[in-house]
Design a protein around this motif. Sequence first.
Motif, PDB file in Angstrom:
ATOM      1  N   ARG A 135      -4.758  -4.106  -1.199  1.00  0.00           N
ATOM      2  CA  ARG A 135      -4.506  -4.896   0.012  1.00  0.00           C
ATOM      3  C   ARG A 135      -3.298  -5.808  -0.229  1.00  0.00           C
ATOM      4  NH1 ARG A 135      -9.822  -7.061   2.878  1.00  0.00           N
ATOM      5  NH2 ARG A 135      -8.316  -6.955   4.600  1.00  0.00           N
ATOM      6  N   ARG A 136      -2.211  -5.187  -0.599  1.00  0.00           N
ATOM      7  CA  ARG A 136      -1.018  -5.949  -0.971  1.00  0.00           C
ATOM      8  C   ARG A 136      -0.447  -6.735   0.202  1.00  0.00           C
ATOM      9  NH1 ARG A 136       3.274  -3.186  -4.393  1.00  0.00           N
ATOM     10  NH2 ARG A 136       3.989  -2.528  -2.335  1.00  0.00           N
ATOM     11  N   ASN A 137      -0.777  -6.352   1.413  1.00  0.00           N
ATOM     12  CA  ASN A 137      -0.244  -7.062   2.581  1.00  0.00           C
ATOM     13  C   ASN A 137      -0.799  -8.471   2.711  1.00  0.00           C
ATOM     14  OD1 ASN A 137      -2.687  -5.447   3.263  1.00  0.00           O
ATOM     15  ND2 ASN A 137      -2.522  -6.549   5.212  1.00  0.00           N
ATOM     16  N   VAL A 138      -1.917  -8.784   2.049  1.00  0.00           N
ATOM     17  CA  VAL A 138      -2.472 -10.139   2.104  1.00  0.00           C
ATOM     18  C   VAL A 138      -2.326 -10.854   0.768  1.00  0.00           C
ATOM     19  CG1 VAL A 138      -4.049  -9.723   4.011  1.00  0.00           C
ATOM     20  CG2 VAL A 138      -4.824  -9.265   1.680  1.00  0.00           C
ATOM     21  N   CYS A 139      -1.425 -10.386  -0.075  1.00  0.00           N
ATOM     22  CA  CYS A 139      -1.137 -11.059  -1.341  1.00  0.00           C
ATOM     23  C   CYS A 139      -0.601 -12.468  -1.066  1.00  0.00           C
ATOM     24  CB  CYS A 139      -0.112 -10.256  -2.130  1.00  0.00           C
ATOM     25  SG  CYS A 139       0.561 -11.106  -3.581  1.00  0.00           S
TER      26      CYS A 139
END
Length: 345
Positions: A105-109
């Motif tokens: 879930r790299r988009n919410v890193c």
Amino acid sequence: MTAGRACVVHGAGDLRVEERDPAGPGPGEVEIAVAYGGICGSDLHYYHRGAVGDFTVREPMVLGHEVAGHVAALGAGVPGPATGVPVAIHPATPCDECRECREGRRNVCARSRYLGSAAHFPHVEGGFTRRLVVPAAQVRVLPPGLALDRAVLAEPLSVAVHAVRRAGDVQGKRVLVTGAGPIGCLVVAVLRHAGAVEVVVSDLLPEPLKVAELVGATSTVRAGRPDDPAWPADVDVAIEASGAPAGLATCVARVRRGGTVVLLGLLPPGETGFPGNVVVTREIVLKGAFRFDTEFDDALSLLAGGLPVDPVVTHRFPLAEALTAFGTAGDRTVASKVLLDFTTP
């Protein structure tokens, strides 16, 4: 001398086109000759308010995260793509170490660095510049035949693709989209491509609704007319793309029992009231949708495949007319997506 010119925000209402000394690419980096940049709602917020949500401009910052251009130079250790190849730029650099990144879930890193963002200090300079240097991992070679002025839509289209995927399988479903801005209209196109049988779009203004119709909306309705018989009842999915509390309330009220509401538009800072009891008693599923990750590559494929999104782009201005471009982009009665053209003097 125009090689280093860039569109820079200094604070609320203070936008300048000024010279920036272009730094060559370092090891692992690629220098891009930017051709087109799309003005996003967040760019408008930085210009008008000096902030996006809680992210406040504390130093002059180059705006822009929707960009496409050609490879100008490669840093040490970068094998390609070759100079002159047309590319689009993925604007995010996640840390790849946190729990969210490890779980895909790299988009919410929380540590992700995003082009043209004041979330960190020093700020991350954006892509509204004639010469942009980025890590090689952010560079995407365009599919054959995809024009740069169409590829520049890859970033906002990625947002739309991610939001639709958060909604689940929409094949044969009835969907309500609140907000017919550029993102909302791109959501419409993605929904129709994914098989949604009915896509109703609401907005306060007639002009954005016309764009929504051109990209696939099956019907439209004015948001300020609650008694309009065109409003759908019991849709399977509702996607809130306006960023307005009233849009969220409408989604919750119009979705069926057990249906799904996807919150895509960023709401005003602070708490937002909404009919929570309806969520409880109807067991409505609420999901957030923030940015994207691998959807960027899917968006490029969709654009290359002819996804009908061209009506979303309504205006183009040379970089020298950035103030006019931003003024136009902020007028929803005349504009949807506005592009800055970096190829002209």
